[in-house]
Design a protein around this motif. Structure first.
Motif, PDB file in Angstrom:
ATOM      1  N   VAL A   1      30.085 -37.725   1.733  1.00  0.00           N
ATOM      2  CA  VAL A   1      30.287 -36.272   1.712  1.00  0.00           C
ATOM      3  C   VAL A   1      29.671 -35.640   2.953  1.00  0.00           C
ATOM      4  CG1 VAL A   1      29.736 -34.138   0.477  1.00  0.00           C
ATOM      5  CG2 VAL A   1      30.394 -36.183  -0.804  1.00  0.00           C
ATOM      6  N   GLN A   2      28.493 -36.100   3.315  1.00  0.00           N
ATOM      7  CA  GLN A   2      27.837 -35.568   4.505  1.00  0.00           C
ATOM      8  C   GLN A   2      28.665 -35.839   5.764  1.00  0.00           C
ATOM      9  OE1 GLN A   2      25.034 -33.660   4.630  1.00  0.00           O
ATOM     10  NE2 GLN A   2      25.157 -33.672   2.386  1.00  0.00           N
ATOM     11  N   ARG A   3      29.307 -37.001   5.813  1.00  0.00           N
ATOM     12  CA  ARG A   3      30.156 -37.303   6.977  1.00  0.00           C
ATOM     13  C   ARG A   3      31.364 -36.374   7.027  1.00  0.00           C
ATOM     14  NH1 ARG A   3      28.766 -42.702   5.651  1.00  0.00           N
ATOM     15  NH2 ARG A   3      30.688 -42.973   4.441  1.00  0.00           N
ATOM     16  N   TYR A   4      31.956 -36.125   5.872  1.00  0.00           N
ATOM     17  CA  TYR A   4      33.073 -35.178   5.826  1.00  0.00           C
ATOM     18  C   TYR A   4      32.633 -33.815   6.356  1.00  0.00           C
ATOM     19  CZ  TYR A   4      36.575 -37.833   3.138  1.00  0.00           C
ATOM     20  OH  TYR A   4      37.535 -38.728   2.745  1.00  0.00           O
ATOM     21  N   LEU A   5      31.486 -33.362   5.894  1.00  0.00           N
ATOM     22  CA  LEU A   5      31.006 -32.038   6.289  1.00  0.00           C
ATOM     23  C   LEU A   5      30.672 -31.985   7.776  1.00  0.00           C
ATOM     24  CD1 LEU A   5      28.719 -31.228   3.220  1.00  0.00           C
ATOM     25  CD2 LEU A   5      30.998 -30.324   3.697  1.00  0.00           C
ATOM     26  N   GLN A   6      30.100 -33.073   8.285  1.00  0.00           N
ATOM     27  CA  GLN A   6      29.758 -33.098   9.705  1.00  0.00           C
ATOM     28  C   GLN A   6      31.007 -33.020  10.581  1.00  0.00           C
ATOM     29  OE1 GLN A   6      26.864 -32.799  11.127  1.00  0.00           O
ATOM     30  NE2 GLN A   6      25.728 -32.815   9.189  1.00  0.00           N
ATOM     31  N   THR A   7      32.080 -33.662  10.142  1.00  0.00           N
ATOM     32  CA  THR A   7      33.315 -33.631  10.939  1.00  0.00           C
ATOM     33  C   THR A   7      33.941 -32.236  10.976  1.00  0.00           C
ATOM     34  OG1 THR A   7      34.653 -34.268   9.018  1.00  0.00           O
ATOM     35  CG2 THR A   7      33.831 -36.041  10.428  1.00  0.00           C
ATOM     36  N   THR A   8      33.596 -31.395  10.011  1.00  0.00           N
ATOM     37  CA  THR A   8      34.189 -30.052   9.965  1.00  0.00           C
ATOM     38  C   THR A   8      33.302 -28.990  10.600  1.00  0.00           C
ATOM     39  OG1 THR A   8      33.193 -29.502   7.804  1.00  0.00           O
ATOM     40  CG2 THR A   8      35.327 -30.642   7.791  1.00  0.00           C
ATOM     41  N   GLN A   9      32.091 -29.364  11.008  1.00  0.00           N
ATOM     42  CA  GLN A   9      31.136 -28.341  11.429  1.00  0.00           C
ATOM     43  C   GLN A   9      31.584 -27.544  12.648  1.00  0.00           C
ATOM     44  OE1 GLN A   9      28.180 -26.987   9.864  1.00  0.00           O
ATOM     45  NE2 GLN A   9      29.628 -27.944   8.454  1.00  0.00           N
ATOM     46  N   ALA A  10      32.185 -28.215  13.617  1.00  0.00           N
ATOM     47  CA  ALA A  10      32.628 -27.490  14.813  1.00  0.00           C
ATOM     48  C   ALA A  10      33.680 -26.443  14.443  1.00  0.00           C
ATOM     49  CB  ALA A  10      33.183 -28.466  15.846  1.00  0.00           C
ATOM     50  N   ASP A  11      34.651 -26.854  13.628  1.00  0.00           N
ATOM     51  CA  ASP A  11      35.691 -25.913  13.209  1.00  0.00           C
ATOM     52  C   ASP A  11      35.134 -24.863  12.253  1.00  0.00           C
ATOM     53  OD1 ASP A  11      38.020 -27.117  14.557  1.00  0.00           O
ATOM     54  OD2 ASP A  11      37.615 -28.810  13.236  1.00  0.00           O
ATOM     55  N   TYR A  12      34.210 -25.278  11.391  1.00  0.00           N
ATOM     56  CA  TYR A  12      33.589 -24.321  10.466  1.00  0.00           C
ATOM     57  C   TYR A  12      32.852 -23.225  11.239  1.00  0.00           C
ATOM     58  CZ  TYR A  12      30.068 -22.449   7.269  1.00  0.00           C
ATOM     59  OH  TYR A  12      29.251 -21.611   6.552  1.00  0.00           O
ATOM     60  N   GLN A  13      32.042 -23.632  12.201  1.00  0.00           N
ATOM     61  CA  GLN A  13      31.274 -22.656  12.976  1.00  0.00           C
ATOM     62  C   GLN A  13      32.187 -21.734  13.777  1.00  0.00           C
ATOM     63  OE1 GLN A  13      28.172 -22.111  12.615  1.00  0.00           O
ATOM     64  NE2 GLN A  13      27.540 -23.941  11.472  1.00  0.00           N
ATOM     65  N   ALA A  14      33.232 -22.309  14.392  1.00  0.00           N
ATOM     66  CA  ALA A  14      34.164 -21.492  15.175  1.00  0.00           C
ATOM     67  C   ALA A  14      34.915 -20.514  14.274  1.00  0.00           C
ATOM     68  CB  ALA A  14      35.145 -22.401  15.917  1.00  0.00           C
ATOM     69  N   LEU A  15      35.312 -20.990  13.100  1.00  0.00           N
ATOM     70  CA  LEU A  15      36.028 -20.130  12.158  1.00  0.00           C
ATOM     71  C   LEU A  15      35.137 -18.990  11.688  1.00  0.00           C
ATOM     72  CD1 LEU A  15      38.621 -19.700  10.494  1.00  0.00           C
ATOM     73  CD2 LEU A  15      37.655 -21.211   8.746  1.00  0.00           C
ATOM     74  N   VAL A  16      33.911 -19.313  11.307  1.00  0.00           N
ATOM     75  CA  VAL A  16      32.975 -18.287  10.835  1.00  0.00           C
ATOM     76  C   VAL A  16      32.682 -17.274  11.940  1.00  0.00           C
ATOM     77  CG1 VAL A  16      30.578 -17.899  10.141  1.00  0.00           C
ATOM     78  CG2 VAL A  16      31.916 -19.699   9.040  1.00  0.00           C
TER      79      VAL A  16
END
Length: 408
Positions: free
Chosen positions: A321-336
């Motif tokens: 789960v942590q790996r899934y979340l880490q892969t989305t962090q760049a897009d998550y931060q940019a989206l936010v």
């Protein structure tokens, strides 16, 4: 002698009843009730209805405002969402619960308006009048979404009430078996003492004291004789009681599957929030000021929930789960970041770069979140199966122990 024979028969009958109750518990674990299966299916279908309404709105935006090369895919997605929406609604309408039927009746006007307007977009994709049909979709999509969200809440409440009811029944059966087993231990000790422990003074005691004397002899005198049958009886009885205590603990203590349920819910919400961000961005980019007020409100409210859910997901200790979340962090931060700018400056015009960034990072964020939901559900299913197997093993072991006691 006649008394001990009658008591032995009673003891065997009670043991058989306990075994039947344990078999009932095993059947309970192996075969969920039709009510449980139906309720879970209704919850899933109602959740899909919310996703379909968002898909329809997004496809409408693309068909109306985006370049031609994007419209082919949007047309296909709209057709797919419309078909699924109708199939899921047909299934939901089979639920005869009055609360569910009342909610569905209240959503029918918005539902049929969505169906008719969406079908018009599909039938005449290049018709200039499509803006009218799309306005109808926007007008009815929000109340339909709210109504279905309320329906999900109703179904979840019913499922929780049903689960508590079934849990109570299971605990009552297990506690009953536990109490009966204690009674059987005392009864068997009494029978054994009457048969095997020959203490002359017992026969000379008054009736009121004879019972306690026999119990005393069965626990303290018979054990000293070294009789194998007596020792096995005591050993199996203790194991059976311990097994029942384990079952009670299994029922009361929350399982990892129950804890994972919150992660699944939050991940599903993350997908929904992302769709809301996209649709709000479309509204701010292409719609009138009156629509933009609601879009800004949606962004501000959704962004808070979006961040909270992401924080909860990071508390999951599973490395995958942590790996899934880490892969989305760049897009998550940019989206936010882009959404925060829109929410903080509601009077500013959405630039093409801002708009494209939201679409780009939103889609990149959505895909791994979708995969994460699948992973969490698979993990939950595996956990449920293991938990069920553990309970069946304990229940079966307890039944075997009591079966052995019948022949001792």
């Amino acid at each position: 002698m006649h008394t001990t024979t009658a008591l032995s028969t009673i003891s065997r009958i009670i043991k058989i009843i306990v075994i039947v109750l344990l078999l009932f518990l095993i059947a309970f674990d192996i075969a969920p009730t039709s009510s449980e299966r139906d309720t879970q299916q209704y919850i899933v279908e109602a959740g899909f209805q919310r996703a379909r309404s968002q898909q329809i709105e997004k496809a409408g935006y693309i068909l109306l405002y985006r370049p031609q090369e994007e419209r082919v895919q949007a047309h296909y997605e709209l057709q797919e969402a419309l078909n699924a929406l109708q199939q899921e609604m047909n299934l939901l309408q089979k639920n005869t619960d009055p609360d569910v039927q009342g909610n569905l009746q209240g959503s029918q006007v918005d539902y049929f308006a969505l169906i008719v307007a969406s079908q018009a977009l599909l039938d005449h994709p290049d018709d200039p009048a499509n803006s009218i049909e799309f306005n109808i979709i926007l007008l009815h999509d929000r109340p339909f979404f709210a109504s279905i969200t309320n329906l999900v809440t109703i179904l979840q409440q019913h499922a929780s009430a049903r689960m508590v009811q079934l849990l109570s029944i299971r605990i009552i059966i297990i506690v009953l078996c536990f109490i009966v087993c204690i009674f059987l231990i005392l009864l068997d000790r009494y029978i054994y003492a009457m048969k095997e422990v020959h203490l002359p003074f017992i026969e000379t005691l008054p009736t009121s004291r004879k019972l306690w004397a026999v119990f005393y002899a069965s626990f303290f005198q018979a054990g000293k004789t070294g009789e194998l049958v007596f020792l096995l009886n005591r050993f199996f009885s203790v194991l059976a009681l311990c097994s029942l205590l384990f079952l009670i603990w299994f029922e009361i203590v929350p399982t990892s599957s129950q804890r994972d349920e919150q992660y699944i819910v939050n991940t599903g919400f993350q997908r929904e929030r992302e769709r809301i961000f996209e649709n709000s961005a479309y509204s701010l980019r292409y719609r009138s000021t009156s629509d933009n007020i609601q879009a800004i409100s949606d962004l501000q409210t959704t962004l808070i929930l979006f961040r909270q859910e992401q924080s909860v997901l990071f508390t999951n200790p599973d490395p995958a789960v942590q790996r899934y979340l880490q892969t989305t962090q760049a897009d998550y931060q940019a989206l936010v970041q882009n959404i925060q700018i829109l929410a903080d400056h509601p009077n500013n015009v959405v630039t093409p770069i801002q708009f494209e960034n939201i679409l780009l990072h939103g889609q990149r964020f959505f895909v791994p979140m979708n995969d994460l939901v699948t992973y969490l559900k698979n993990q939950q299913q595996a956990s449920d199966e293991q938990f069920m197997l553990d309970k069946i093993i304990i229940e079966g072991s307890c039944g075997v122990l009591i079966l052995l006691l019948i022949f001792l």
